[in-house]
Design a protein around this motif. Sequence first.
Motif, PDB file in Angstrom:
ATOM      1  N   MET A 197       0.795  -0.951  -0.033  1.00 30.03           N
ATOM      2  CA  MET A 197      -0.060   0.014  -0.103  1.00 30.03           C
ATOM      3  C   MET A 197       0.917   1.269   0.025  1.00 30.03           C
ATOM      4  O   MET A 197       1.851   1.440   0.958  1.00 30.03           O
ATOM      5  N   ASN A 198       0.570   2.010  -0.917  1.00 34.34           N
ATOM      6  CA  ASN A 198       1.146   3.275  -1.067  1.00 34.34           C
ATOM      7  C   ASN A 198      -0.059   4.556  -1.233  1.00 34.34           C
ATOM      8  O   ASN A 198      -0.679   4.327  -2.234  1.00 34.34           O
ATOM      9  N   GLU A 199       0.174   5.485  -0.042  1.00 29.39           N
ATOM     10  CA  GLU A 199      -0.779   6.434  -0.374  1.00 29.39           C
ATOM     11  C   GLU A 199      -2.334   6.059  -0.427  1.00 29.39           C
ATOM     12  O   GLU A 199      -2.916   6.720  -1.483  1.00 29.39           O
ATOM     13  N   TRP A 257       6.370   7.460   5.433  1.00 31.03           N
ATOM     14  CA  TRP A 257       5.540   8.703   5.274  1.00 31.03           C
ATOM     15  C   TRP A 257       6.290   9.285   3.903  1.00 31.03           C
ATOM     16  O   TRP A 257       7.475   9.483   3.676  1.00 31.03           O
ATOM     17  N   ASN A 258       5.528   9.787   2.994  1.00 29.80           N
ATOM     18  CA  ASN A 258       5.896  10.277   1.616  1.00 29.80           C
ATOM     19  C   ASN A 258       5.470  11.943   2.044  1.00 29.80           C
ATOM     20  O   ASN A 258       4.372  12.179   1.920  1.00 29.80           O
ATOM     21  N   LEU A 259       6.679  12.727   1.974  1.00 33.81           N
ATOM     22  CA  LEU A 259       6.493  14.006   2.331  1.00 33.81           C
ATOM     23  C   LEU A 259       6.885  15.070   1.424  1.00 33.81           C
ATOM     24  O   LEU A 259       8.097  15.089   1.010  1.00 33.81           O
ATOM     25  N   TYR A 260       6.083  15.935   1.220  1.00 29.03           N
ATOM     26  CA  TYR A 260       6.374  16.958   0.128  1.00 29.03           C
ATOM     27  C   TYR A 260       6.125  18.183   0.661  1.00 29.03           C
ATOM     28  O   TYR A 260       5.664  19.197  -0.190  1.00 29.03           O
ATOM     29  N   SER A 261       6.221  18.715   1.819  1.00 36.34           N
ATOM     30  CA  SER A 261       6.017  20.240   2.310  1.00 36.34           C
ATOM     31  C   SER A 261       7.020  20.973   1.637  1.00 36.34           C
ATOM     32  O   SER A 261       8.222  20.322   1.582  1.00 36.34           O
ATOM     33  N   TRP A 312       6.965  21.401  -1.575  1.00 37.45           N
ATOM     34  CA  TRP A 312       6.594  21.256  -3.020  1.00 37.45           C
ATOM     35  C   TRP A 312       5.170  21.287  -3.282  1.00 37.45           C
ATOM     36  O   TRP A 312       4.559  22.012  -3.796  1.00 37.45           O
ATOM     37  N   TYR A 313       4.337  20.034  -2.994  1.00 38.63           N
ATOM     38  CA  TYR A 313       2.802  20.121  -3.118  1.00 38.63           C
ATOM     39  C   TYR A 313       2.118  21.109  -2.284  1.00 38.63           C
ATOM     40  O   TYR A 313       0.834  21.594  -2.786  1.00 38.63           O
ATOM     41  N   SER A 314       2.823  21.294  -1.325  1.00 42.19           N
ATOM     42  CA  SER A 314       1.844  22.275  -0.218  1.00 42.19           C
ATOM     43  C   SER A 314       2.986  22.757   0.695  1.00 42.19           C
ATOM     44  O   SER A 314       4.113  22.062   0.887  1.00 42.19           O
ATOM     45  N   ALA A 348      14.895   9.486  -1.102  1.00 45.89           N
ATOM     46  CA  ALA A 348      14.794  10.587  -2.048  1.00 45.89           C
ATOM     47  C   ALA A 348      13.899   9.802  -3.025  1.00 45.89           C
ATOM     48  O   ALA A 348      13.901   8.679  -3.387  1.00 45.89           O
ATOM     49  N   TRP A 349      12.962  10.625  -3.551  1.00 50.16           N
ATOM     50  CA  TRP A 349      12.142  10.340  -4.522  1.00 50.16           C
ATOM     51  C   TRP A 349      12.476  11.239  -5.708  1.00 50.16           C
ATOM     52  O   TRP A 349      12.420  12.384  -5.873  1.00 50.16           O
ATOM     53  N   ASN A 350      13.313  10.729  -6.687  1.00 47.77           N
ATOM     54  CA  ASN A 350      13.445   9.324  -7.096  1.00 47.77           C
ATOM     55  C   ASN A 350      14.892   9.028  -7.213  1.00 47.77           C
ATOM     56  O   ASN A 350      15.558  10.111  -7.606  1.00 47.77           O
ATOM     57  N   ASP A 399      14.675  10.104 -13.016  1.00 47.54           N
ATOM     58  CA  ASP A 399      13.332  10.764 -13.677  1.00 47.54           C
ATOM     59  C   ASP A 399      12.666   9.708 -14.349  1.00 47.54           C
ATOM     60  O   ASP A 399      13.411   8.681 -14.570  1.00 47.54           O
ATOM     61  N   PHE A 400      11.344   9.615 -14.513  1.00 51.89           N
ATOM     62  CA  PHE A 400      10.781   8.429 -14.753  1.00 51.89           C
ATOM     63  C   PHE A 400       9.365   8.710 -15.504  1.00 51.89           C
ATOM     64  O   PHE A 400       8.933   9.975 -15.563  1.00 51.89           O
ATOM     65  N   ASN A 401       8.869   7.815 -16.263  1.00 53.55           N
ATOM     66  CA  ASN A 401       7.715   8.010 -17.203  1.00 53.55           C
ATOM     67  C   ASN A 401       6.384   7.977 -16.357  1.00 53.55           C
ATOM     68  O   ASN A 401       6.413   7.262 -15.543  1.00 53.55           O
ATOM     69  N   THR A 457       0.507  10.408 -17.719  1.00 51.40           N
ATOM     70  CA  THR A 457      -0.360  11.711 -17.468  1.00 51.40           C
ATOM     71  C   THR A 457       0.051  13.071 -17.034  1.00 51.40           C
ATOM     72  O   THR A 457      -0.642  13.956 -16.904  1.00 51.40           O
ATOM     73  N   ARG A 458       1.403  13.023 -16.664  1.00 57.66           N
ATOM     74  CA  ARG A 458       1.869  14.280 -16.330  1.00 57.66           C
ATOM     75  C   ARG A 458       2.077  15.336 -17.319  1.00 57.66           C
ATOM     76  O   ARG A 458       2.705  14.594 -18.773  1.00 57.66           O
ATOM     77  N   GLU A 459       2.111  16.525 -17.177  1.00 57.96           N
ATOM     78  CA  GLU A 459       2.302  17.542 -18.612  1.00 57.96           C
ATOM     79  C   GLU A 459       3.391  18.344 -18.080  1.00 57.96           C
ATOM     80  O   GLU A 459       4.651  17.777 -18.051  1.00 57.96           O
TER      81      GLU A 459
END
Length: 883
Positions: A413-415, A481-485, A487-489, A561-563, A566-568, A571-573
Amino acid sequence: MLKSLKLKKNTLLLFAILSFALNSFSQNPGRQLISLNDGWAFQKENGQSINVNIPHTWNDKDVLDDAPGYYRGLGIYKRKLKLDQSSKGKEIFLVFNGVAQEAEILINGKSAGKHIGSYTRFTVSITKFLNFTDDVIEVRANNRFNENIPPLTADFTFFGGLYRNVNLLITEPVHFTQNDSGSSGVYITTPQVSANLASIQVKSLIDNSSSTTKKIQINNRLVNADGKEIASQNSLVSIASGENKIIVQDFKTVKQPKLWSPENPYLYRIITKISDAGSKVVLDQISNPLGFRWFKFDAEKGFFLNDKPLKIIGVSRHQDYEGLGNAVPDALQTKDVELLKQMGGNFLRIAHYPQDPLILEACDRLGILASVEVPLVNTITESEAFTTNSLNMQTEMIKQNFNHPSVVIWAYMNEILLRPKFANDKPRQEIYFNHIRELAQKLENLTRKLDPSRYTMLVNHGAFDNYNRVGLTKIPMIVGWNLYSGWYSGIPADFGKFLDRHHKELPDKPFLVTEYGADADPRIRSFQPVRFDKSVEYATKFHQTYLNAMLERPFVSGGMAWNLADFNSETREETMPHINNKGLLTIGRQPKDTYFLYQAYLSDKPYLKITSAQWKTRAGIADSLKLTSTQPLQVATNQKSAELFLNGKSLGVKEATDHICEWQVPFIDGMNQIKVVSGFNTDEADIDFQLQPYKFSDKIPFENINILLGSKRFYIDEKNQQLWLPDQPYKTGSWGWIGGEAYKGTNNRILYGSDKNILQTDNDPVYQTQQVGIKQFKLDVPDGEYELVLHFAELVGGETKEALAYNLDNNHKKEIEEQRIFNVTINNVLFLEQLNLAKDFGYTKAVEKKTRLTIQNGKGISVEFNEIIGKPVLNAIQLRKIY
Ligand code: GCB
């Protein structure tokens, strides 16, 4: 059916060679294992047949084009199998290391087996389907969406195909089982282990598919890294026809075992052999790695390996590669683990699914600790089939990777609560949460039963309360924990607060920071880095903050670190559509500044690296009327200070802050030799600099300039060899815009420019920012002949796509479309009349308007934008002097 194969003559020749190899090659007594990677014919359902070799995916190209989506359906692979008559009487299997994602194997048109899931190995017994003269293997692979097969949605591309190695395995009728979820048939544990004494238990699963009872001897040899035998165990047993037998052998005392660790990944091997008890003929033999180590996660003190504290610092890895999708050759796969080792990392989170067996072998060899997980990402389906498939995947993952000393964690399980279903129906949502909790508990119980010697982990995103409330922080032994303070917020500094919160509110639960990262498009640089600008500089700052926060807190077991690269993610723009740019390496595995930053943090030898050397062609505006342009330059180091030299002249000694020293460097036009020195260490770089005149009347001759509007970014277009500069407001004698403001997105989306894919260009960053409401753009150039290019794209409106699930600040309301019609005149001559970008070209389309100008009488160039409806825009401008 053979007709449809359309196999060429040379392919047939290959089969002939293969059949020879097949009879003469035997790498282990008793068994033959031969690659079947070559000579396949492939076609999509109703498509043309082509010849391919394995690894192969059918999505390597279509994931990168502008058209949304990629082929998700049936792909058919066919191949001849030429077996010698001497193979009759043996057991014959096909071993698939990974087929995405549903597979059916047919031999001579008859179904021999099926498998579900893209990321685990499976073995199909084909003996009874063979005619030993003109056998044909057919693999029907399908990567369609199937609500019962994880992953359902995720931020990576679900490439289809026969994308990992395929082997033919020929054994005697008595052999290590091939009927145990893809395991090797041998399980090794170390019930006792210390620096003084260890014990080993080896469990062998043996099948007898002959028609008679056999008396066999099982021999296990413990050999050291030099191949020298340390101990040996024998058992005599008889095994009835059709029986599957488990034989357990113990090595009770291995004295002073050499321990396995990241500094010294000492590997023993266990070689397990089945022989006929009478004739002593070897029937089957396999070898497995063995590392002596023990470990502990402590909620207060972090991680311990062999009783010594070890801060885990590593990366997560996806399995794809530039231009290849997930069909990646062996050497490139192994290289990734080597790159992690060279970075100084000690941990690999194999995310979000089990990967090629080569990866964990490399981890064993190189001393990289690892976690592996099954791909239950974002959501689940509340069906029995989904549950069964999830549990099967977990079983396969554990059984197939059981003997790797590098593995310390099994995860699942991820997120899973990222965007929970039934958001508008709370009672129904509670039922959904209950299903998630039940499934988590089942996976947890299964894992603990199959392997009580490792930790379990469930990975969450930063919604602390939600996971607690649903009970998902209670079930696993470790929380990820996947944490992105930042970045995303929020801001990067919130990260430390989150760590402290976990420690305070879940004081007994060890945790890992399983993800953190910021996009860094290697083509984008900035001296005013901000969130979402995709600049390498912002990512560097982000990683410094995160690394410091984790290193400062002993209760944090570690972080990944993620990641790694770089990876495919189809759906990302954003600036590089279809690619997630959070890698420390590019998708072609070139290091970014962040990779060097990690080396500086983690290296135990003196380390010094001009990180900015990656930005080897730069441009900048001269410092007032001088012949230099001063720009910062960074060096990553683990030394206290370093001295920088520019073209042989010292620019002084600078102290490192968070492993970075920074100088203001007065670059000259052309080549600049940079040298940095600290103690006995040096690093050098040549930076080619294009100096732009401060005023066009300067001594510096003007050749050409490329300017991004509404942007503080530098953009390096390596393909076209063009360097783009940030804009500036107009200055007399120089150039710049008059009127308007930078595009800020709509609906208060906190973005940098637009995050939409700009169509018909690879240079998305040229079009993703713009000056809105611009009145004029002036360039006070001297008289001459010039080429001027204006670049436009309508950023507002068009199709509203679903927001990127990870982008937590993004409430993604439909944009209010703006009508926009304007005229463009150049030096009072109408250039573009009634320009309506949306209507004339469509939304988010790159529009390039080029002209030539003869400038006379010191008038310079003035481009004027006159609104008819709405606000005029300009995205970028280029000027080139011809004469
Ligand atoms: C996450 C996900 C990962 C994404 C990453 C991102 O939290 O676990 O699959 O790729 O964020 O880059 O947004």
